[in-house]
Design a protein around this motif. Structure first.
Motif, PDB file in Angstrom:
ATOM      1  N   UNK A   1     -14.964 -21.193  14.790  1.00 22.21           N
ATOM      2  CA  UNK A   1     -15.079 -20.460  13.494  1.00 22.21           C
ATOM      3  C   UNK A   1     -14.040 -19.269  13.420  1.00 22.21           C
ATOM      4  N   UNK A   2     -13.769 -18.873  12.282  1.00 25.14           N
ATOM      5  CA  UNK A   2     -12.847 -17.512  11.952  1.00 25.14           C
ATOM      6  C   UNK A   2     -13.411 -16.803  10.829  1.00 25.14           C
TER       7      UNK A   2
ATOM      8  N   UNK B   1      -8.188  -8.671  14.389  1.00 23.04           N
ATOM      9  CA  UNK B   1      -9.106  -9.317  15.540  1.00 23.04           C
ATOM     10  C   UNK B   1      -8.190 -10.155  16.500  1.00 23.04           C
ATOM     11  N   UNK B   2      -8.916 -10.457  17.624  1.00 30.21           N
ATOM     12  CA  UNK B   2      -8.192 -11.003  18.819  1.00 30.21           C
ATOM     13  C   UNK B   2      -7.976 -12.660  18.469  1.00 30.21           C
ATOM     14  N   UNK B   3      -8.824 -13.246  18.198  1.00 27.85           N
ATOM     15  CA  UNK B   3      -8.629 -14.864  17.630  1.00 27.85           C
ATOM     16  C   UNK B   3      -9.045 -14.824  16.353  1.00 27.85           C
TER      17      UNK B   3
ATOM     18  N   UNK C   1      -6.019 -18.547  15.788  1.00 32.45           N
ATOM     19  CA  UNK C   1      -6.684 -18.084  14.785  1.00 32.45           C
ATOM     20  C   UNK C   1      -8.431 -18.361  14.634  1.00 32.45           C
ATOM     21  N   UNK C   2      -8.583 -19.309  15.452  1.00 36.03           N
ATOM     22  CA  UNK C   2     -10.310 -19.551  15.461  1.00 36.03           C
ATOM     23  C   UNK C   2     -10.912 -19.193  16.663  1.00 36.03           C
TER      24      UNK C   2
ATOM     25  N   UNK D   1     -17.927 -15.687   7.584  1.00 27.88           N
ATOM     26  CA  UNK D   1     -17.404 -16.478   8.480  1.00 27.88           C
ATOM     27  C   UNK D   1     -17.039 -17.996   7.672  1.00 27.88           C
ATOM     28  N   UNK D   2     -16.280 -18.750   8.309  1.00 30.00           N
ATOM     29  CA  UNK D   2     -16.078 -20.130   8.032  1.00 30.00           C
ATOM     30  C   UNK D   2     -16.237 -20.806   9.297  1.00 30.00           C
TER      31      UNK D   2
END
Length: 329
Positions: free
Chosen positions: A76-77, A87-89, A280-281, A304-305
């Protein structure tokens, strides 16, 4: 007949395996525990009565077998611009916390933040707003004793009004507190969000020996730190990246990490980490019905997605989890 009460093991009994989770600080009835993040130490003051409560909830002394198996697994992201910038990831944890605060699910969240005065010095915080959450975003590779805030939290929020974010050791300590029925400290927490963690480093070793010594980097200039594909990667404010193999840092690792059997926070409602997801996720493991319900709400609310985690990624996490479990045995 009355029996003599013998003093129980204090935090020093955990020895080099003390994970600096902060649980003992909160539950001590005489406020006899002192935590020094800079010195990476926990000590007992003369006011200690030897009641042994600290030893009863210490995750280093009380080793827990197994954990909760994931019910569902996703990658998710975030869909929040302000979270994406810091954000970190994938920004999953921050997005969950912001949803929780904005939807009324919770009034507060216990998070690991950073000192305003010393570079990269971790400090636990109670976040009560979106701005608080955004300021605390990103991973730390030195421990923040988040559970040291449970005592304060018990005075400021009611039952089921807070979310706890923590490393595997901290989530295990909270699980023990709940199992021991120390309801004063467990009742405020409605949801636990656990982070993936392979290792962490004492503050002084991280800033002086790793950043300054190995990477020639001023901690004041560090914008972000990450561990990816076997490297510790430091991003400077200038945008420059410097990295070192994690295998070269084993000598600086905290002792507690050498004996910790838990990679993915197996006792959390929701576990989140970067392993197994593309850049990125974030990987999300839902371990309880409550965690699954919350995650679905966060996604459906547009914070979130998410998409199912590939089977190959889940197998990778399982292999690495078993490796850490064997290392900590």
């Amino acid at each position: 007949m009355m029996t003599e009460r013998r003093p129980q093991p204090a935090p020093e009994a955990a020895g080099d395996s003390c994970c600096l989770c902060g649980a003992c600080f909160s539950v001590c009835p005489t406020s006899s525990i002192k935590i020094d993040i800079r010195e990476d130490s926990v000590s007992v003051l003369p006011s200690c009565t030897g009641c042994g409560l600290c030893a009863r909830i210490c995750p280093a002394i009380n080793r827990l077998p197994g954990g909760l198996k994931p019910l569902e697994a996703y990658t998710a992201r975030t869909k929040l611009d302000d979270v994406r910038e810091v954000c970190q990831d994938g920004g999953v944890v921050s997005s969950i916390l912001i949803w929780a605060l904005e939807s009324g699910y919770a009034k507060a969240a216990v998070v690991g933040g950073l000192s305003d005065t010393e570079p990269l010095l971790p400090e636990p915080h109670v976040a009560t707003s979106r701005a608080d959450v955004v300021r605390s975003a990103g991973s730390r590779y030195t421990p923040s004793p988040n559970l040291s805030l449970l005592r304060e939290l018990s005075k400021t929020v009611g039952k089921g009004e807070a979310v706890l974010v923590g490393l595997p050791c901290q989530i295990r300590a909270f699980h023990i507190i709940r199992e021991r029925r120390l309801v004063k400290y467990s009742n405020p927490i409605r949801l636990t969000v656990g982070l993936f963690c392979m290792e962490s480093f004492p503050y002084a070793a991280f800033t002086e020996r790793i950043l300054k010594g190995l990477l020639g980097t001023d901690p004041q200039e560090v914008r972000k730190v990450n561990i990816k594909k076997g490297f510790l990667i430091v991003t400077l404010r200038s945008g420059e990246e410097r990295k070192v193999k994690v295998s070269e840092l084993r000598g600086y690792m905290r002792g507690s990490c050498r004996t910790c059997p838990d990679l993915t926070s197996e006792f959390a409602d929701i576990s989140v980490g970067g392993i197994g997801s593309e850049a990125g996720w974030s990987t999300v493991l839902l371990r309880t019905e409550e965690g699954a319900k919350v995650f679905r709400e966060v996604v459906s609310s547009g914070y979130l997605e998410a998409k199912p985690l590939p089977e190959a990624s889940l197998k990778l996490i399982q292999r690495l989890s078993e490796r850490k479990r064997k290392r900590g045995a």
